[in-house]
Design a protein around this motif. Structure first.
Motif, PDB file in Angstrom:
ATOM      1  N   CYS A 114       0.833  -1.195   0.000  1.00 34.51           N
ATOM      2  CA  CYS A 114       0.000   0.000   0.000  1.00 34.51           C
ATOM      3  C   CYS A 114       0.873   1.253   0.000  1.00 34.51           C
ATOM      4  O   CYS A 114       2.060   1.201   0.285  1.00 34.51           O
ATOM      5  N   LEU A 115       0.263   2.361  -0.275  1.00 32.15           N
ATOM      6  CA  LEU A 115       1.008   3.612  -0.359  1.00 32.15           C
ATOM      7  C   LEU A 115       0.667   4.583   0.760  1.00 32.15           C
ATOM      8  O   LEU A 115       1.025   5.741   0.688  1.00 32.15           O
ATOM      9  N   TRP A 160       4.823   2.909   7.735  1.00 33.08           N
ATOM     10  CA  TRP A 160       4.284   4.209   7.322  1.00 33.08           C
ATOM     11  C   TRP A 160       4.051   5.128   8.514  1.00 33.08           C
ATOM     12  O   TRP A 160       4.301   6.335   8.429  1.00 33.08           O
ATOM     13  N   SER A 172      -2.824   0.599   4.633  1.00 33.55           N
ATOM     14  CA  SER A 172      -2.217  -0.617   5.190  1.00 33.55           C
ATOM     15  C   SER A 172      -2.992  -1.110   6.403  1.00 33.55           C
ATOM     16  O   SER A 172      -3.321  -2.302   6.503  1.00 33.55           O
TER      17      SER A 172
END
Length: 92
Positions: A2-3, A54, A8
């Motif tokens: 995921c970005l 992240w 996420s």
């Protein structure tokens, strides 16, 4: 992969109940399906580790980045390479 942190963690939150359902169904039908039924839980844990990465990046916490990255690399470079063939073998 995921970005974003929310993507996420969101995917991990979605996969966890799906994984629990799969494990319950596999346990009900036949224990030989249990290894394959663990796959959604493995993906959920991998996505949670990515979410930790992240979160660490977004909040400038290098310790979280390190912990999350090690967990993610464990799944991407070791766990999937051995677990998926073994789970397939259990179905044979």
């Amino acid at each position: 992969m995921c970005l974003a942190e929310t993507a996420s963690f969101g995917l991990a939150a979605f996969l966890t109940p799906a994984g629990i359902y799969c494990l319950r169904q596999a346990n009900r039908l036949s224990t030989r399906f249990l290894a394959v039924a663990c796959l959604p839980m493995g993906f959920a844990l991998q996505q949670a580790m990515e979410g930790v990465v992240w979160h660490g990046i977004n909040n400038d916490e290098p310790r979280l980045v390190s912990i999350g990255a090690r967990g993610f690399v464990f799944f991407s470079h070791f766990f999937w390479l051995f677990f998926v063939p073994l789970a397939s073998l259990a179905l044979e």
